[in-house]
Design a protein around this motif. Sequence first.
Motif, short mmCIF file in Angstrom:
data_model
loop_
_atom_site.label_atom_id
_atom_site.label_comp_id
_atom_site.label_asym_id
_atom_site.label_seq_id
_atom_site.Cartn_x
_atom_site.Cartn_y
_atom_site.Cartn_z
N ARG A 146 3.25 -3.56 -4.42
CA ARG A 146 2.10 -2.67 -4.52
C ARG A 146 0.99 -3.14 -3.58
N PHE A 147 0.19 -2.18 -3.16
CA PHE A 147 -0.98 -2.48 -2.35
C PHE A 147 -2.04 -1.43 -2.64
N SER A 148 -3.28 -1.87 -2.76
CA SER A 148 -4.38 -0.93 -2.95
C SER A 148 -5.60 -1.40 -2.18
N ALA A 149 -6.38 -0.43 -1.74
CA ALA A 149 -7.60 -0.73 -1.01
C ALA A 149 -8.59 0.38 -1.29
N GLY A 150 -9.86 0.14 -0.97
CA GLY A 150 -10.87 1.14 -1.22
C GLY A 150 -12.13 0.87 -0.43
N ALA A 151 -13.00 1.86 -0.41
CA ALA A 151 -14.26 1.73 0.31
C ALA A 151 -15.30 2.64 -0.34
N GLU A 152 -16.58 2.33 -0.05
CA GLU A 152 -17.70 3.12 -0.54
C GLU A 152 -18.69 3.35 0.60
N THR A 192 -6.03 -5.41 -3.07
CA THR A 192 -5.10 -6.15 -3.92
C THR A 192 -3.68 -5.84 -3.48
N SER A 193 -2.78 -6.78 -3.72
CA SER A 193 -1.37 -6.57 -3.41
C SER A 193 -0.55 -7.43 -4.35
N SER A 194 0.72 -7.03 -4.55
CA SER A 194 1.58 -7.79 -5.46
C SER A 194 3.03 -7.51 -5.13
N LEU A 195 3.88 -8.44 -5.56
CA LEU A 195 5.33 -8.27 -5.46
C LEU A 195 5.94 -8.82 -6.74
N SER A 196 6.81 -8.04 -7.36
CA SER A 196 7.51 -8.52 -8.56
C SER A 196 8.99 -8.18 -8.42
#
Length: 1008
Positions: free
Chosen positions: A513-519, A541-545
Motif C-alpha cells: 500500500r501507498f498513500s500520499a496527500g496535500a493541502e 505512508t507505505s507498507s508491505l505485508s
Amino acid sequence: MSKKNSIKKLSLFFLLFVPLVVMSQQKVTGTVTDKVTGSLIPEVTIQVKGTTIGTVTDFDGFYTITTKKADDILIFSYLGYEKQEVMVNGKTTINIALVENSNALDEIVVVGYGSRKKSDITGSVSSVKSEELNAFPVLNAAQALQGRAAGVVVQSNNGGEPGAPINIKIRGNTSINASSSPLIVVDGFVGATMPQPNDIESMEVLKDASATAIYGSRGSNGVVMVTTKKGRTGKISVEFNTNYSVQNTANELDLLNATEFGAYQTAINPGYTKGTANTNWQDLLYRAGTTQNHQFSFSGGSENINFYASATYFKQEGVIINSQFEKVSFLSNIDAQVTDKLKLGLNLFGSRGDKNGVPTQSTGETANGGGDDVVSLSFRFSPDLGILDANGQNTVNSIGDNVDNPYAIATEGINETKTDNFRANMYANYDILENLAFKTTFGLSTANGTEGVFRPSTLITTAGGSTGGRATITNYKRTTVLSENYLTYNTEIGKGNLTLLAGYSYQKTSTDRFSAGAEGFTSDSFSYYNLGSGATQLIPTSSLSESEIQSQFGRVNYDYNDKYLITATVRRDGASNFAANEKYAIFPSGALGWKISNENFLKESKTISNLKLRASYGVTGNQSIAPYQSLSSFGSVYTPINGSTVINVTPNQVANPNLKWESSYQTNVGLDLSMYNSKVSLSLDYYNINTKDLIIQDSSQPQYLGFLTPASLRNVGEVNNKGFEITLNTRNISNDNFTWTTDFNWSTNKNKFVTLLNGQDIFQDASPGYFNIPRTHVLREDEAVGVFWGYEYQGVYQGGNLPAGTAILAGATAGDQLFTDVDGSGEITTADQKIIGDPNPDWTMGITNNFTYKNFDLNIFFQGSYGGDIMNLTNVQLANGDSNTTRDLFNNAWTPTNTDTNVPSAKLRGKQISSRFVEDGSYIRLKNIALGYNLPSSVTEKLGMDNVRLAISGQNLLTFTNYSGLDPEVSYFGAGGGNSSDSNTFNGFDFGNYPTVQSVNFSLNIKF
C-alpha cells in the motif's frame, strides 16, 4: 492402367459407395418430455454416441439431429433425469420420455476438492442453482443468497449504495477480532472474487465441520463453493441477457419543514431567528436511480474440447446524487480432453470497477461534528436555510454542529475508487490408473485499487475549506499465488465404494500500500491528480505485508451397500500469521450417514422416496487476522523540537509468542426426507458450535510502558452458537399447462459468550465519534454477542415525587427523561446502565413460489427476520434539540398541556443511549416479484432464435415492519470505520446508511 479404365473404376466407386453414404445419413426429429407430467423439457442434450455430433432441445422440447449410420445410438441427458440411450435403427422420429431421478438424488454436488452425489452427502450443504441466482438482477451473486439458504444471512454493508460490498454470515458470529466471513472458492480457487450471477452454474454453501474441515484453518465461518458455467458438446450456443432498472428510495423520514422547524427551535431558544428558505434536503439529495446490466456469452464444444466465454457491462446511477458504479468483467472456461488419460483446463476472470461515491455512514470523528455524511446531514441540517447564503457561499448549519450542507458535500466533494481484478486458474487431471487420478492446479490472482478523495476549498467547515482544499490518494496491490496437488482413488470393496483423497496446498498473499496527500491548492480543478501543486505535503505512508499457508489434507468416503456412509477428513495447516510456537494445527472431522429408505422395511414404500440420517463432528479454524500480530514492532512518531519536526521510533506493540488459531468445535445432526415421488422434500439440521481460543484485544497492560498500541491480541475466551434449520421444497401442482412449486427455509441461531478475558465485560462504542458516548454495547459472559448497553427509559418525568425505582439526570425538570435507578442511589450515573436490547434475530426465513402457465412464469419471493432489536442512533441525534427532528417527535413532545406522552419536551440535552431508542427490527419483505413470458417456438424459429424471454420484475416493493427508521436492514459500521476489527460485534445500529432502494426491472433474454 489406362486413363479410360481409371475413370470407369472411379465412376463405379461413386455409383456404389456414395448412395450408401447418402442412404446411411438420416435426419432424426422428435420431442423430449417428462414421463410423469408429460411436460416438454427444453435444453436436453442429445449426442450421437462416440462422435462430436450433438444438439439440444429448444424451448418446446423439440430437436433435430443428423446421424451417419443406421446403428447410431442417441444419448439423451438432462440434469435431474436419468440418462437414456436409443438406437436410431432407421427411424426418422424418436420421441423420448425422461424419468426423473428420485429427488434428484443423483445430482452432483460440488464439495471441497471434488464432488459427490447428493444422496451420498453426509454434511450440511445447501445448494442454489443458476435460475435462483438470476431470479432478480443483482451485481454481486452473494446478494442472491439472501433468503435462499437456511442459516445464511446476507446483507449489503451500506444499503443500496452502488458497488457496496456484501457481508455473508453462516450460522452466526464465531469470532470477535478475526473475520466471520465465509471462504469463497470459485472453480477451485480459494479466496476468489465472486463472479457475476449469469456466469454461475451453481453455488453450494458448506456449513458443518464435515463439509468445511477439508479447508482447515479457513473453514470455521463456512465455505461458499461457486461453479461457473462450462461449454456443452454440440452446436455453439449464443446468449444475450440485458436488463434495465428504475430505482427510488424505499423510504424517507418525515421531517419538519421550515415553519415547523422555526416553532421547534423557538420553543428551545426563544431568541432563535428563523431563516427565509424552506428546503427539503432529502428531496435535494435523492433522485431516481437507474441500473443497466448487459451480458453476452457463447459456448459449445466437441468430443474433446468445451468452451464458455462471457462479457458483462454493469452500470448503476445511485439514488443519491453524484453516486455511481460502473463495472466491466469477463469470464472464460476451457476444458480439453487431450488424451484418454489427460484433461486440461483454464479459467480466466477479469474485471474493472469504477465507483464514484458520496460519503455516507459517517464515523463522526471529524473535528466539525461528523459533517462528512450526506445522509445523516440531510436529516440534521436546518430546513430554513438554502444551498447558498447571501454572499453566494455554501450554507453552514445555523444550530448545533458547524457543518456544511449535504447538497454541497454531495456535489462538490470527490470520492473515487478504481479496482482491477484478474484471476487465472489452470489445471491438469491425469488418470494414472483406471481408478487413480492426479490433479494439479495453479492459480494467480491480482487486485489493484486506487482511492482518490478531494475536499475543495468551497466546503467551508470541512478539511478542504480550512486548508484551501485537501486531496489524498491511496494505492494498493494484492497478489495471491495458489498451488494445489491431490490424488483421488476410487475402488469397490465388496458391497462398498471407497474414495480416498490426499493432497498438498500452498498459498501466498502479498499486499503493498501507498498513500500520499496535500493541502492548500491554488485551484480546485486539480482534484487529487496533482498533489505536487499543494502548498503543504502531508506525510506519506507505505507498507508491505505477506502471509503464507501451506497444508496437507486427506479425506476418506466409504459407502457400504448404498445404505451406510462414512466420511473422515483431516487437514494440517501452517500459517505465517501466527506465533513461532503455534504456526501449525490439525483440523479433523468425521461424519456418518444412514440411508434408511434403502433398508428392506422401507425400500418398497410408495410414500417415502428417500430418508437419510446424518451426524457429524469436527474442528475448523480461523486465521483471518492481519500478519505480524504476534510480533513485537516499532512505530514512528513525529515530535516538534525547536520549531522542527523530528521523527522518533518507539515500541508499537508487545510480542505474543503463543498467538494461535481460533478453533470451532462443531456438532451437526441432520435428516433428509423425500415423499410422494419427491413431490415433498425436507431437510432438518441442528448444530452446536463452540469457538475456543477467541482472539481478543487485551488492553490490560499499563500505558506507562510506552507502547503506541497498548492492546495486543491474545487467545482468551469462548463463544457458542447453536441453531436449527429447516429447508422444505414442494411440487404442489404439475401438469401440461400449469406448475406450482414452493421453496421454504427457516433458521434460528442463538449465540452467547461462554468465557471472556478474566471474566470481565468488554465495552465497545458504535456511535459516531462526535456523540462522545464511550459505550453502546457490551460483550459479557452468558450474553449474546453485542447486546446494547445504556439506560432503561421509563418515560417522561412529570415533576414532583419520582416514581419508585426511577431517577433523573442532574438538573432535570418536568418534561425530561426518566430512567431506572439500577443502583438505588437516587440519581442517574453510569452505574445505572444495563443491557437494553439484543440485535441478534430469533429467526430468519425465505419463501419462494414459482408458477408457470404455458409460456408464462411468475416468481414471488419473500424474505424476513424476526426478533432482532435496532439501536436507532438517527433518533438519538434528532431528539436532542440541536438539529431538525421528525414530526412524530415534534407533535408528541411533552408540554405542560400535553403530559400524556412518552416523548420528552423540546430541549437541548445530551445524547444518551437508552432503551427509548431501541426498536423491534422484525420485518417481512417482498424481495422480488417477477413475471416472464417466453415467445412461442413458431415465432422464434422465424426469427432464427432458439428462445426469447421477456420479463418485468420488482424488488423491495413491500416491507412489513414496525421500525420507525428508513429500513430495518441496518448496517452502520460504527466510529471505527468500515474496516473496524470490531465489526463482528457492531450489529443492529442505524445511522446514516445509504438508503435501501425499490426498483422495477425490465429484462430480455435471447438464445441462439
